[in-house]
Design an enzyme around this catalytic site. Structure first.
Site, PDB file in Angstrom:
ATOM      1  N   HIS A  25      80.512  49.160  24.149  1.00 48.42           N
ATOM      2  CA  HIS A  25      80.377  48.362  22.924  1.00 48.42           C
ATOM      3  C   HIS A  25      79.378  49.053  21.998  1.00 48.42           C
ATOM      4  O   HIS A  25      78.884  50.146  22.304  1.00 48.42           O
ATOM      5  CB  HIS A  25      79.997  46.913  23.247  1.00 48.42           C
ATOM      6  CG  HIS A  25      78.688  46.741  23.970  1.00 48.42           C
ATOM      7  ND1 HIS A  25      77.469  46.913  23.361  1.00 48.42           N
ATOM      8  CD2 HIS A  25      78.408  46.419  25.262  1.00 48.42           C
ATOM      9  CE1 HIS A  25      76.495  46.691  24.221  1.00 48.42           C
ATOM     10  NE2 HIS A  25      77.041  46.409  25.394  1.00 48.42           N
ATOM     11  N   HIS A  56      76.218  50.831  23.316  1.00 51.92           N
ATOM     12  CA  HIS A  56      76.425  52.141  23.946  1.00 51.92           C
ATOM     13  C   HIS A  56      76.701  53.200  22.889  1.00 51.92           C
ATOM     14  O   HIS A  56      76.201  54.321  22.952  1.00 51.92           O
ATOM     15  CB  HIS A  56      77.585  52.067  24.946  1.00 51.92           C
ATOM     16  CG  HIS A  56      77.435  50.965  25.938  1.00 51.92           C
ATOM     17  ND1 HIS A  56      78.387  49.995  26.125  1.00 51.92           N
ATOM     18  CD2 HIS A  56      76.419  50.647  26.776  1.00 51.92           C
ATOM     19  CE1 HIS A  56      77.976  49.141  27.047  1.00 51.92           C
ATOM     20  NE2 HIS A  56      76.785  49.516  27.455  1.00 51.92           N
ATOM     21  N   CYS A  94      68.890  42.157  40.998  1.00 57.15           N
ATOM     22  CA  CYS A  94      69.900  41.848  39.979  1.00 57.15           C
ATOM     23  C   CYS A  94      70.922  42.977  39.961  1.00 57.15           C
ATOM     24  O   CYS A  94      70.578  44.131  39.671  1.00 57.15           O
ATOM     25  CB  CYS A  94      69.266  41.695  38.592  1.00 57.15           C
ATOM     26  SG  CYS A  94      70.527  41.597  37.297  1.00 57.15           S
ATOM     27  N   CYS A 106      71.370  44.616  36.417  1.00 51.18           N
ATOM     28  CA  CYS A 106      70.289  45.544  36.029  1.00 51.18           C
ATOM     29  C   CYS A 106      70.177  46.667  37.061  1.00 51.18           C
ATOM     30  O   CYS A 106      69.497  47.661  36.805  1.00 51.18           O
ATOM     31  CB  CYS A 106      68.923  44.863  36.024  1.00 51.18           C
ATOM     32  SG  CYS A 106      68.684  43.557  34.839  1.00 51.18           S
ATOM     33  N   CYS A 164      68.554  36.179  36.659  1.00 47.89           N
ATOM     34  CA  CYS A 164      67.911  37.278  35.932  1.00 47.89           C
ATOM     35  C   CYS A 164      67.603  36.823  34.508  1.00 47.89           C
ATOM     36  O   CYS A 164      68.452  36.230  33.845  1.00 47.89           O
ATOM     37  CB  CYS A 164      68.865  38.472  35.906  1.00 47.89           C
ATOM     38  SG  CYS A 164      68.348  39.768  34.787  1.00 47.89           S
ATOM     39  N   HIS A 179      70.141  39.043  32.180  1.00 44.29           N
ATOM     40  CA  HIS A 179      71.583  38.824  32.259  1.00 44.29           C
ATOM     41  C   HIS A 179      71.986  37.378  32.518  1.00 44.29           C
ATOM     42  O   HIS A 179      73.160  37.032  32.405  1.00 44.29           O
ATOM     43  CB  HIS A 179      72.200  39.722  33.346  1.00 44.29           C
ATOM     44  CG  HIS A 179      72.161  41.162  32.989  1.00 44.29           C
ATOM     45  ND1 HIS A 179      71.142  41.993  33.362  1.00 44.29           N
ATOM     46  CD2 HIS A 179      73.001  41.909  32.240  1.00 44.29           C
ATOM     47  CE1 HIS A 179      71.356  43.197  32.881  1.00 44.29           C
ATOM     48  NE2 HIS A 179      72.471  43.180  32.200  1.00 44.29           N
ATOM     49  N   LYS A 211      70.279  39.816  22.511  1.00 39.66           N
ATOM     50  CA  LYS A 211      70.744  41.183  22.769  1.00 39.66           C
ATOM     51  C   LYS A 211      72.251  41.162  23.013  1.00 39.66           C
ATOM     52  O   LYS A 211      72.749  40.309  23.748  1.00 39.66           O
ATOM     53  CB  LYS A 211      70.029  41.739  24.005  1.00 39.66           C
ATOM     54  CG  LYS A 211      70.478  43.136  24.352  1.00 39.66           C
ATOM     55  CD  LYS A 211      70.027  43.580  25.729  1.00 39.66           C
ATOM     56  CE  LYS A 211      70.856  44.773  26.171  1.00 39.66           C
ATOM     57  NZ  LYS A 211      70.700  45.137  27.556  1.00 39.66           N
ATOM     58  N   LYS A 267      77.817  42.621  27.356  1.00 38.31           N
ATOM     59  CA  LYS A 267      79.089  42.109  27.864  1.00 38.31           C
ATOM     60  C   LYS A 267      78.851  40.848  28.669  1.00 38.31           C
ATOM     61  O   LYS A 267      79.643  39.919  28.641  1.00 38.31           O
ATOM     62  CB  LYS A 267      79.752  43.155  28.766  1.00 38.31           C
ATOM     63  CG  LYS A 267      80.315  44.311  27.990  1.00 38.31           C
ATOM     64  CD  LYS A 267      81.681  43.990  27.423  1.00 38.31           C
ATOM     65  CE  LYS A 267      82.169  45.164  26.597  1.00 38.31           C
ATOM     66  NZ  LYS A 267      83.366  44.906  25.848  1.00 38.31           N
TER      67      LYS A 267
HETATM   68  N1  MSP Z   1      73.502  52.972  33.978  1.00 36.97           N
HETATM   69  C1  MSP Z   1      72.260  52.633  33.399  1.00 36.97           C
HETATM   70  C2  MSP Z   1      71.584  53.863  32.862  1.00 36.97           C
HETATM   71  C3  MSP Z   1      71.344  54.941  33.854  1.00 36.97           C
HETATM   72  S1  MSP Z   1      70.636  56.346  33.117  1.00 36.97           S
HETATM   73  C4  MSP Z   1      70.207  57.325  34.365  1.00 36.97           C
HETATM   74  C5  MSP Z   1      72.476  51.632  32.249  1.00 36.97           C
HETATM   75  N2  MSP Z   1      73.692  51.565  31.752  1.00 36.97           N
HETATM   76  S2  MSP Z   1      74.143  50.549  30.594  1.00 36.97           S
HETATM   77  O1  MSP Z   1      75.519  50.805  30.399  1.00 36.97           O
HETATM   78  O2  MSP Z   1      73.771  49.224  30.934  1.00 36.97           O
HETATM   79  O3  MSP Z   1      73.309  50.896  29.339  1.00 36.97           O
HETATM   80  C6  MSP Z   1      73.333  52.167  28.800  1.00 36.97           C
HETATM   81  C7  MSP Z   1      72.572  52.233  27.500  1.00 36.97           C
HETATM   82  O4  MSP Z   1      73.153  51.376  26.530  1.00 36.97           O
HETATM   83  C8  MSP Z   1      71.107  51.829  27.608  1.00 36.97           C
HETATM   84  O5  MSP Z   1      70.296  52.753  26.904  1.00 36.97           O
HETATM   85  C9  MSP Z   1      71.049  50.524  26.903  1.00 36.97           C
HETATM   86  O6  MSP Z   1      69.806  50.330  26.298  1.00 36.97           O
HETATM   87  C10 MSP Z   1      72.135  50.711  25.857  1.00 36.97           C
HETATM   88  N3  MSP Z   1      72.543  49.433  25.342  1.00 36.97           N
HETATM   89  C11 MSP Z   1      73.265  48.462  25.960  1.00 36.97           C
HETATM   90  N4  MSP Z   1      73.293  47.360  25.152  1.00 36.97           N
HETATM   91  C12 MSP Z   1      72.579  47.607  24.018  1.00 36.97           C
HETATM   92  C13 MSP Z   1      72.367  46.911  22.824  1.00 36.97           C
HETATM   93  N5  MSP Z   1      72.771  45.683  22.616  1.00 36.97           N
HETATM   94  N6  MSP Z   1      71.726  47.580  21.828  1.00 36.97           N
HETATM   95  C14 MSP Z   1      71.336  48.902  21.946  1.00 36.97           C
HETATM   96  N7  MSP Z   1      71.528  49.568  23.062  1.00 36.97           N
HETATM   97  C15 MSP Z   1      72.006  48.901  24.167  1.00 36.97           C
HETATM   98  O7  MSP Z   1      71.516  50.998  31.875  1.00 36.97           O
END
Ligand code: MSP
Length: 707
Positions: free
Chosen positions: A18, A21, A137, A140, A161, A164, A318, A321
């Protein structure tokens, strides 16, 4: 040759991408493109984090094997990177790293073995076997301490959590532990000796204060009977490695740590250390755990860790998903150009702070900054060159007398003033980008656009064209506008690669902007007589009402699209727990006290240390609708961290830069796991007790006392 290595986090392969990411990828891609422009050999990593209980569960729900689940999500990530021009074919990432790659297994094994053989700085074994008892969690992939979950009202139900809102897993089993508690001093020394190791500074202070608060040893394995989808512990396959140990290591395995072949292909020696771009929600893993693992393994520390803020939904939560409030990438891609989205993300979000996403704001920026701003400057300049100069860039030379004449009529075509202005702006742009202050950097670029727009409007080329005597002035104005456009293309290329290259080509210039270093730009190097290309609109104007209606009807009622793999059953929304008393003085309460206790002595008042403060950063905190977490400069060496119950009335972004009154000698207290080191003063009125923050009508330095 100088090298640079930048990474995004690797994304969980349990759910589809989304905006959150996409944002990290845009920042990383922009950074990589800037470095490449500067002639620096750059390696850009992104990818997926494919192991762990969360992926195992998502796979089960979707009726897939974990590997099929990972492949399925990866196909969406690949689609996203292609759609948004972030893949290698479009000059984006160099590797899409997957933690299920065999070379990754080898590298992780190597890191584990090294850690297992290591002694901590305090002389103990870095790794030991013990028993873990506590809460975990899955979303997380983190063990949770008491201040990180909310207890359920029903004693039979597990806590949830805070991030989440999903139930935690109870764990009681044998586990390998990493002796993190022995690394506190070494980590603090690292943060002290390398001021830019964690950026922005407010985040560095946060991490340091977390470490100062005491570190607990970290459970780094699960029994493979509990979690089988992961990398087995070397020589002890009854245990599966903790997914963060596995995932963080991807940054070095991707370039060949622990694998000779990969090392030859990518180059660990060549590219390590990396700059890690992460969301602030996963900073602790990167700035505390990862450096400690590397210390134990004797591997050089990363170049740095830069944390960005979160995209919030219009209600300030925030986007995620799990909460079901994300912005769909398909809707974005359908209605907006990739460049408009990139521009919006970098311009709208003050880097490091949280930002609210709104389609209306995106349409407004696309229309005002891009269509009416840059797009219009480009089309009017090129159209006038086509019309008045037979499509060839005219000479920029202007004689002294014509220059004076133009000046007298309010038109500043003086080359040195313009060149000086733009060179200065270029330097500022570079500095801001180096500091990840993209929003400011883009403001600077738009000040150039405003300046040249004004020059054109003042000069009125359409009038000049009617008078042969004004030919030189007309040419000079058009040359300056065209030369400015060339500079803008070079500067903006990393932010908007497609649009910049397009304008550059319309200007009649050959070659790729991807290798033109903005530092090497010299005013006046746009060749006279360049034949401009075909003029086409670069940023079409969007019909706001129609676009909004289309987006609303296309997205589901909540604006969310949850696939069967992502929906988390049994995850009801948490009821907000009793609101924490906001750390503010309310004038109405103070009045009441005066009524009861009558007068106080001046000495009583003097006990309260009221100081002028300036808000440096502000953000909301998860699951606390009312609280804003701020860092406030009150003239001391370090800013204070203060929580205030004003989030429902004040946007975090708008607080930044505001002068406030802070009670500086209030005993620090912990709220929602954060220490509040002061109190922001506000009046409150009405039945709801609406807060209005006290401020100053005149300039006043930070730290000045109120008496
Ligand atoms: N798999 C772990 C990261 C491991 S790195 C060795 C993870 N994955 S994640 O898919 O949950 O998140 C990946 C990135 O997306 C993180 O930097 C997270 O901050 C970012 N984001 C997820 N949702 C977000 C927002 N709503 N806004 C900005 N960035 C966000 O964590």
């Amino acid at each position: 040759m100088e090298t640079f290595y930048v990474t995004t986090p690797i994304y969980y392969a349990n759910s589809l991408p989304h905006l959150g990411h996409l944002y990290t990828m845009i920042v990383a891609d922009t950074t990589a493109r800037r470095k490449r422009q500067q002639g620096i050999e750059t390696f850009f990593l992104t990818g997926t984090d494919e192991h762990g209980i969360n992926i195992e569960r998502a796979a089960k729900r979707a009726g897939r094997t974990p590997q099929e689940q990972a492949d399925y999500v990866v196909s969406y990530y690949k689609q996203m990177t292609a759609q948004f021009g972030l893949d290698s074919e479009h000059g984006g990432y160099d590797i899409f790293m997957r933690t299920t790659a065999p070379f990754h297994y080898q590298g992780v094994n190597e890191l584990w073995r090294r850690v297992a053989a290591a002694k901590t700085p305090k002389g103990n074994d870095a790794l030991f076997k013990g028993h873990y008892e506590g809460w975990f969690c899955a979303a997380c992939a983190a063990y949770k301490t008491e201040d990180e979950y909310v207890k359920s009202e029903n004693a039979d139900e597990p806590p949830r959590c805070l991030i989440h809102e999903t139930p935690l897993d109870s764990i009681s089993e044998e586990s390998y532990f990493f002796r993190l508690s022995d690394y506190d001093e070494a980590l603090l020394e690292l943060y002290d000796s390398r001021a830019d190791f964690v950026r922005p500074e407010s985040r560095r202070n946060e991490v340091a204060s977390f470490v100062r608060g005491g570190l607990q040893d970290l459970s780094v394995s699960r029994l493979s009977t509990s979690v089988s989808w992961g990398i087995p512990v070397p020589d002890d396959p009854a245990h599966t490695m903790y997914v963060w140990f596995d995932a963080l290591t991807n940054y070095i395995t991707a370039i060949g740590f622990g694998n000779e072949e990969r090392q030859k292909a990518a180059g660990f020696e060549k590219f390590w250390p990396a700059l890690h771009l992460v969301g602030k929600d996963i900073l602790r893993f990167h700035a505390v755990y990862w450096p400690a693992f590397l210390m134990a393994a004797g591997v050089e520390q990363p170049r740095g860790i830069v944390a960005h803020g979160m995209w919030l939904d219009p209600n300030g939560r925030k986007m995620s998903k799990t909460l079901g409030n994300t912005v769909e990438l398909d809707a974005l891609a359908k209605h907006f150009s990739v460049d408009a989205i990139r521009y919006f993300c970098l311009r709208e979000m003050v880097f490091g702070q949280d930002g609210r996403f709104g389609y209306e704001a995106l349409i407004d920026r696309a229309n005002s900054d891009l269509a009416s701003g840059l797009g219009n400057l480009s089309s009017r300049t090129l159209t006038m060159i086509a019309r008045y100069c037979e499509g060839r860039v005219p000479s920029g030379k202007i004689s002294e007398d014509k220059l004076l004449l133009a000046k007298r009529t309010g038109v500043d075509t003086d080359e040195t003033t313009i060149a000086g202005f733009i060179e200065h702006a270029r330097d500022e742009f570079q500095i801001h980008c180096d500091n990840f202050a993209f929003s400011r950097a883009l403001e600077v670029v738009w000040s150039i656009i405003a300046r040249v727009d004004k020059m054109i409007s003042d000069a009125k080329p359409w009038d000049l064209a009617k008078d042969d005597n004004q030919r030189q002035t007309l040419n000079a104005v058009l040359y300056r506008a065209a030369e400015t456009l060339r500079w803008l293309c070079v500067l903006l290329y990393p932010v908007m690669p497609g649009a910049s290259q397009n304008i550059y080509a319309q200007l009649g210039l050959p070659g790729s902007l991807s290798t033109i270093d903005p530092g090497g730009l010299r005013w006046g190097e746009l060749p006279e007589n360049t034949q401009v290309g075909e003029i086409t609109p670069v940023f079409p104007r969007l019909d706001k009402a129609r676009t909004m209606t289309a987006i609303k009807t296309e997205t589901e009622p909540t604006g969310v699209h949850i696939t069967e793999a992502e929906a988390i059953p049994g995850a009801p929304t948490l009821v907000e727990s009793a609101p924490t008393q906001p750390p503010m003085i309310h004038a109405s309460q103070a009045d009441a006290i005066v009524g009861v206790a009558n007068f106080i002595e001046i000495g009583d008042f003097a006990k309260v240390d009221l100081r002028v403060g300036e808000v440096l950063t502000a953000e909301r905190i998860p699951k606390a609708d009312k609280l804003l977490l701020m860092s406030i400069d009150i003239g001391e060496e370090k800013p204070r961290q203060v929580l205030a119950g004003i989030a429902q009335y004040y946007d975090a972004e708008k607080m930044v830069g505001r002068k406030v009154v802070v009670v500086a000698n209030l005993k620090p207290r912990k709220l929602r796991g954060y220490e509040s080191q002061g109190m922001v003063v506000a009046a409150s009125y009405g039945e709801e007790g609406k807060p209005v923050i006290a401020t100053f009508a005149e300039d006043v330095p930070n730290g000045a006392r109120l008496k």
